[in-house]
Each structure stands twice: as C-alpha cells, then as structure tokens.
Design an enzyme around this catalytic site. Structure first.
Site, short mmCIF file in Angstrom:
data_model
loop_
_atom_site.label_atom_id
_atom_site.label_comp_id
_atom_site.label_asym_id
_atom_site.label_seq_id
_atom_site.Cartn_x
_atom_site.Cartn_y
_atom_site.Cartn_z
CG ASP A 67 -0.10 79.28 54.15
OD1 ASP A 67 -0.46 78.13 53.84
OD2 ASP A 67 0.43 79.54 55.24
CG ASP A 136 8.97 82.30 62.63
OD1 ASP A 136 7.90 81.65 62.70
OD2 ASP A 136 9.32 82.93 61.61
CG HIS A 138 5.14 81.18 60.86
ND1 HIS A 138 6.36 81.03 60.23
CD2 HIS A 138 4.52 79.99 60.64
CE1 HIS A 138 6.45 79.84 59.67
NE2 HIS A 138 5.35 79.19 59.91
CD GLU A 143 7.54 84.12 58.57
OE1 GLU A 143 7.48 83.71 59.74
OE2 GLU A 143 8.10 83.48 57.66
C1 F6R Z 1 1.19 76.05 56.49
C2 F6R Z 1 1.31 77.13 57.43
C3 F6R Z 1 2.42 77.22 58.42
C4 F6R Z 1 2.79 75.89 59.05
C5 F6R Z 1 4.00 76.06 59.97
C6 F6R Z 1 4.45 74.75 60.56
O1 F6R Z 1 0.04 76.19 55.68
O2 F6R Z 1 0.49 78.00 57.39
O3 F6R Z 1 2.07 78.13 59.43
O4 F6R Z 1 1.71 75.40 59.78
O5 F6R Z 1 5.05 76.63 59.25
O6 F6R Z 1 4.95 73.94 59.54
P1 F6R Z 1 5.27 72.40 59.81
O7 F6R Z 1 3.96 71.75 60.10
O8 F6R Z 1 5.84 71.89 58.51
O9 F6R Z 1 6.20 72.34 60.94
#
Ligand code: F6R
Length: 260
Positions: A67, A136, A138, A143
């Site tokens: 992303d 959450d 995702h 989401e």
């Molecule tokens: C990042 C992504 C998100 C993160 C998730 C966890 O490219 O796609 O799904 O993996 O938000 O984020 P952290 O690792 O910062 O807790």
C-alpha cells in the site's frame, strides 16, 4: 493455518527472515510482497544483515508493497516508499526498477490500481508475502467490511488506523485519509503468506483472525482460506489464543522435512 509462537519479537523476526532468505536462495527471481509499519522492521534488518554478511542476493528479486498513502510523493518522509528505502532497500542490492509501490500521487487512481495488478501478473505473481495486522484486523489497508474478493483500489482509512499510524506523523491531522492498497483477493493469490504480529495490542485481532469466524469485519480472517499461511507471533500477541497448547504441540512435533 500454521501458528508459531516465539519467546520474543527478535526470535520471531529472525525466523521470518529465514523463510524469505531460503526462498531467495532457492529462486533468485523470487517476487516478494512487502509491508510497512513497525512489525516487519526487525525482519528487514535481519535480511539486510544476511545480505551484508552472507551475500544474500536481491539483484534479481522483484518487490511489491501492499500500500501507499494517496497524496504523498515517494520522497515525502511519511510515504511508504521513503519508509521502504530507509528501512530496507537502501541496505540491499535490489535494482530500483524491480521495486514497486502504488503511486500515491497518481492523477488516475483506477488506472494506477489496474496497472499495479498487471505488473504483479507480469512477473508471475507474488511468491511470498509478509503481512502485519491492524488492531482492527485489517491486512494491507483492507479495513473491516472490505470485500473479501477485492483487488487493488482506493480505501478510506478508519479513524482507528489513522490514530494508530499518527505516531509516524507530526500530528493525526497530517495522516492522509486515503490510500491505495492491494485487495484481499490480490493478497490471497500470493503463494506463501507470512503474517507477523507482536505485542499485547495485537492479541485480540490475532485471536479473531486465527480462531474466530471468517468475516469481512475481520479481514485477516480470510487467511483461514489460504492453503499456505504461517502466523508468526511473540508470546504477547498469542496471549488470547485458546488453542495455544495445540500450536506448541504442532511446532514441537513437526517432521524434519516440514522445517525450514
Ligand atoms: C502496512 C500495512 C498494514 C500494517 C498494519 C500493522 O503496509 O499494510 O496492514 O501491517 O497496520 O501496522 P504496524 O506493523 O505498524 O503495527
């Protein structure tokens, strides 16, 4: 779904790095799916060390990130492009032309998303994908309520995700509201998926993903349908799993031919 529980984040990240390293040694043209955020940082550090100390060769590897924020250019300090350069790409011998992230500055989002999908197909699909998980539930920025058959597209970030990611920005007001993310169906096409989760804050989402019902309210639960996933946890992230003992039992009784 295989669940591996390690004593701490370092041991878990070293294991995950070995998974990636073994694939690259086996196939020089491996296509990696990559994530940003705090979770994969130690794994990237370990892979960079393997490059520097043992010559792990990334010269023919292609990468596709999950992303990118809409409205941030690649040289913006909070863009995921910048994050990947700083934390991984600048430390390995990857060719710039083999690195792919969605273009957050595109004027034509649907076209950019379509081209991203085509670029993944053109190199033969993703061999191994690393994922983190949002608090959450995702994966990527899919989401809760995201279509389980979605492809790369624009998404609006939830308030919770903006709050979680505000730590990378000067203030929450600077966190973009939109991103381009690989879709859930795009992620599910990766041949191997390594999902990492560390810390107590991830424990509820991990438990719903592994042991809860399959639901668009917990996008990561779709991984129950993937034939080749490993969930790599530290003890805290695993603390709300009820089949804890069984996961240890599987890991300790693993036949040698199934090990790395
Ligand atoms: C990042 C992504 C998100 C993160 C998730 C966890 O490219 O796609 O799904 O993996 O938000 O984020 P952290 O690792 O910062 O807790």
């Amino acid at each position: 779904m295989e669940v591996l529980i390690f004593n701490n984040e370092t041991a878990a990240s070293e294991y995950a790095a070995q998974e990636f390293s073994k694939r690259i040694q086996h196939k020089a043209t491996t296509v990696l799916g990559l994530a940003t955020g705090s979770t994969p940082l130690k794994m990237y550090r370990e892979l960079s060390l393997l490059h520097q100390s043992e010559g792990l060769d990334f010269s023919k590897v292609n990468t596709f990130n999950l992303d990118e924020y809409i409205g941030l250019s690649g040289d913006h300090p909070c863009s995921y492009k910048h994050f990947m350069n700083e934390n991984f790409f600048n430390h390995i011998n990857i060719s710039e032309s083999n690195v792919h992230l969605p273009d957050g500055m595109t004027k034509d989002v649907p076209k950019t998303c379509q081209e991203y999908e085509e670029a993944i197909k053109k190199v033969g699909g993703i061999d191994i994908q690393v994922l983190g998980i949002g608090s959450d539930g995702h994966i990527g920025f899919n989401e809760p309520t995201s279509s389980l058959s979605s492809r790369t597209r624009i998404k609006t970030l939830t308030k919770k995700t903006c709050e979680d990611n505000a730590r990378f920005f000067n203030s929450i007001d600077e966190v973009p509201r939109h991103c381009i993310t690989m879709g859930i169906a795009t992620i599910m096409e990766a041949r191997r998926i390594v999902l990492l989760a560390f810390g107590e804050a991830k424990a509820p989402a991990v438990s719903k993903m592994v042991e809860g019902p399959l639901s668009a309210m917990v996008p990561a639960s779709i991984l129950q349908m993937h034939p080749n996933v490993v969930v790599v946890l530290d003890r805290s992230a695993a603390s709300k799993l009820s089949h804890h003992d069984y996961y240890y039992r599987v890991a300790t009784n693993k036949p040698n031919w199934q090990r790395l």
